[in-house]
Scaffold this motif. Structure first.
Motif, PDB file in Angstrom:
ATOM      1  N   LYS A  54       0.845  -1.206   0.000  1.00 55.86           N
ATOM      2  CA  LYS A  54       0.000   0.000   0.000  1.00 55.86           C
ATOM      3  C   LYS A  54       0.875   1.249   0.000  1.00 55.86           C
ATOM      4  N   ALA A  55       1.926   1.221   0.814  1.00 55.23           N
ATOM      5  CA  ALA A  55       2.838   2.364   0.877  1.00 55.23           C
ATOM      6  C   ALA A  55       3.547   2.560  -0.458  1.00 55.23           C
ATOM      7  N   LEU A  56       3.946   1.465  -1.100  1.00 54.26           N
ATOM      8  CA  LEU A  56       4.609   1.549  -2.405  1.00 54.26           C
ATOM      9  C   LEU A  56       3.694   2.211  -3.427  1.00 54.26           C
ATOM     10  N   ARG A  57       2.460   1.792  -3.460  1.00 52.65           N
ATOM     11  CA  ARG A  57       1.525   2.374  -4.439  1.00 52.65           C
ATOM     12  C   ARG A  57       1.368   3.880  -4.209  1.00 52.65           C
ATOM     13  N   LYS A  58       1.280   4.295  -2.956  1.00 50.41           N
ATOM     14  CA  LYS A  58       1.163   5.721  -2.634  1.00 50.41           C
ATOM     15  C   LYS A  58       2.453   6.457  -3.018  1.00 50.41           C
ATOM     16  N   ALA A  59       3.602   5.869  -2.737  1.00 50.59           N
ATOM     17  CA  ALA A  59       4.874   6.494  -3.073  1.00 50.59           C
ATOM     18  C   ALA A  59       5.036   6.642  -4.585  1.00 50.59           C
ATOM     19  N   VAL A  60       4.627   5.639  -5.333  1.00 49.97           N
ATOM     20  CA  VAL A  60       4.688   5.701  -6.801  1.00 49.97           C
ATOM     21  C   VAL A  60       3.793   6.832  -7.295  1.00 49.97           C
TER      22      VAL A  60
ATOM     23  N   LYS B 289       5.163  10.112  -9.245  1.00 52.53           N
ATOM     24  CA  LYS B 289       4.626  10.411 -10.584  1.00 52.53           C
ATOM     25  C   LYS B 289       4.112  11.855 -10.629  1.00 52.53           C
ATOM     26  N   MET B 290       3.350  12.243  -9.595  1.00 56.80           N
ATOM     27  CA  MET B 290       2.786  13.602  -9.544  1.00 56.80           C
ATOM     28  C   MET B 290       3.866  14.669  -9.449  1.00 56.80           C
ATOM     29  N   CYS B 291       4.919  14.385  -8.686  1.00 58.93           N
ATOM     30  CA  CYS B 291       5.977  15.368  -8.432  1.00 58.93           C
ATOM     31  C   CYS B 291       7.111  15.317  -9.450  1.00 58.93           C
ATOM     32  N   GLY B 292       7.128  14.278 -10.266  1.00 66.31           N
ATOM     33  CA  GLY B 292       8.244  14.106 -11.191  1.00 66.31           C
ATOM     34  C   GLY B 292       9.523  13.712 -10.465  1.00 66.31           C
ATOM     35  N   GLY B 293       9.362  13.060  -9.321  1.00 65.76           N
ATOM     36  CA  GLY B 293      10.511  12.673  -8.509  1.00 65.76           C
ATOM     37  C   GLY B 293      10.956  11.251  -8.778  1.00 65.76           C
ATOM     38  N   GLU B 294      12.089  10.910  -8.179  1.00 66.58           N
ATOM     39  CA  GLU B 294      12.566   9.537  -8.289  1.00 66.58           C
ATOM     40  C   GLU B 294      12.261   8.802  -6.997  1.00 66.58           C
ATOM     41  N   LEU B 295      12.136   7.509  -7.134  1.00 68.87           N
ATOM     42  CA  LEU B 295      11.759   6.656  -6.016  1.00 68.87           C
ATOM     43  C   LEU B 295      12.942   5.790  -5.616  1.00 68.87           C
ATOM     44  N   HIS B 296      13.240   5.774  -4.328  1.00 68.32           N
ATOM     45  CA  HIS B 296      14.289   4.919  -3.776  1.00 68.32           C
ATOM     46  C   HIS B 296      13.581   3.847  -2.961  1.00 68.32           C
TER      47      HIS B 296
ATOM     48  N   GLU C  44       8.180   1.260 -12.434  1.00 70.21           N
ATOM     49  CA  GLU C  44       8.520   1.523 -13.826  1.00 70.21           C
ATOM     50  C   GLU C  44       7.322   1.377 -14.758  1.00 70.21           C
ATOM     51  N   GLU C  45       6.363   0.543 -14.393  1.00 70.72           N
ATOM     52  CA  GLU C  45       5.131   0.441 -15.186  1.00 70.72           C
ATOM     53  C   GLU C  45       4.360   1.757 -15.182  1.00 70.72           C
ATOM     54  N   LYS C  46       4.554   2.546 -14.132  1.00 74.87           N
ATOM     55  CA  LYS C  46       3.916   3.868 -14.023  1.00 74.87           C
ATOM     56  C   LYS C  46       4.858   4.973 -14.479  1.00 74.87           C
ATOM     57  N   GLU C  47       5.970   4.585 -15.127  1.00 75.84           N
ATOM     58  CA  GLU C  47       6.971   5.498 -15.661  1.00 75.84           C
ATOM     59  C   GLU C  47       7.633   6.345 -14.581  1.00 75.84           C
ATOM     60  N   VAL C  48       7.899   5.721 -13.435  1.00 72.76           N
ATOM     61  CA  VAL C  48       8.594   6.371 -12.335  1.00 72.76           C
ATOM     62  C   VAL C  48       9.978   5.748 -12.225  1.00 72.76           C
ATOM     63  N   LYS C  49      11.010   6.597 -12.227  1.00 74.63           N
ATOM     64  CA  LYS C  49      12.380   6.106 -12.070  1.00 74.63           C
ATOM     65  C   LYS C  49      12.535   5.546 -10.664  1.00 74.63           C
ATOM     66  N   ALA C  50      13.057   4.322 -10.583  1.00 78.15           N
ATOM     67  CA  ALA C  50      13.202   3.671  -9.284  1.00 78.15           C
ATOM     68  C   ALA C  50      14.613   3.122  -9.104  1.00 78.15           C
ATOM     69  N   ILE C  51      15.134   3.334  -7.918  1.00 77.33           N
ATOM     70  CA  ILE C  51      16.443   2.826  -7.522  1.00 77.33           C
ATOM     71  C   ILE C  51      16.198   1.885  -6.351  1.00 77.33           C
ATOM     72  N   THR C  52      16.816   0.700  -6.369  1.00 76.13           N
ATOM     73  CA  THR C  52      16.613  -0.248  -5.277  1.00 76.13           C
ATOM     74  C   THR C  52      17.915  -0.505  -4.527  1.00 76.13           C
ATOM     75  N   LYS C  53      17.762  -0.842  -3.259  1.00 73.16           N
ATOM     76  CA  LYS C  53      18.930  -1.117  -2.427  1.00 73.16           C
ATOM     77  C   LYS C  53      18.499  -1.997  -1.256  1.00 73.16           C
ATOM     78  N   VAL C  54      19.306  -3.020  -0.962  1.00 74.24           N
ATOM     79  CA  VAL C  54      19.113  -3.839   0.229  1.00 74.24           C
ATOM     80  C   VAL C  54      20.198  -3.452   1.218  1.00 74.24           C
ATOM     81  N   VAL C  55      19.796  -3.168   2.455  1.00 71.54           N
ATOM     82  CA  VAL C  55      20.738  -2.839   3.517  1.00 71.54           C
ATOM     83  C   VAL C  55      20.474  -3.772   4.696  1.00 71.54           C
ATOM     84  N   GLU C  56      21.425  -3.843   5.594  1.00 74.32           N
ATOM     85  CA  GLU C  56      21.281  -4.727   6.752  1.00 74.32           C
ATOM     86  C   GLU C  56      21.360  -3.916   8.031  1.00 74.32           C
TER      87      GLU C  56
END
Length: 144
Positions: free
Chosen positions: A18-24, A28-35, A79-91
């Motif tokens: 749910k949070a991911l969908r809201k963040a996407v 999209k609205m702001c033209g921002g990138e998603l981490h 990316e299906e919503k044309e939002v640039k996304a960067i992923t990272k796994v941290v511990e």
């Protein structure tokens, strides 16, 4: 207010979806990138001295692999919503790691899911969300 870098703490749960969908949507609205960041908790047991190191290593590899699969799916959704996304796994401890990542990468919003619990606990935010709201340097959006 336009958010340019939005951090989402993602663990594959329904709440984080749910949070991911809201963040996407916001990105999209702001033209921002998603981490999209997944946090793997370190192997912690009271009897850690009795567990062979190779079992600990195997556990951590499996957890990281699982988190990478979750993040790959999340990136695809963005990316299906044309939002640039960067992923990272941290511990580490989730709230601490998300705050550190946000600070290091110039994120201006942190989005997390709210764990749905009943009874008395309903009045209290989840540990990760609550700590982010209290201590993060960025704005925090908790999605229910």
């Amino acid at each position: 207010m336009a958010f340019k870098k939005i951090l989402i703490g993602y663990d594959g749960s329904e709440a984080s979806m749910k949070a991911l969908r809201k963040a996407v949507e916001l990105a999209k609205m702001c033209g921002g990138e998603l981490h999209i960041v997944g946090v793997v908790r370190p192997f912690e047991f009271a009897a850690i001295d009795y567990i062979p190191p190779e079992e600990i290593e195997q556990y951590e590899k499996e957890e990281i692999s699982k988190e990478e699969r979750f993040l790959k799916e999340a990136k695809q959704i963005a990316e299906e919503k044309e939002v640039k996304a960067i992923t990272k796994v941290v511990e580490g401890e989730p709230a601490e790691e998300l705050m550190a990542y946000a600070d290091q990468n110039g994120c201006d919003l942190i989005v997390v899911g709210h764990r749905g619990v009943g009874g008395f606990k309903r009045m209290i935010l989840g540990t990760t969300a609550g700590n982010l709201v209290k201590y993060a340097n960025q704005s925090v959006l908790v999605v229910k």
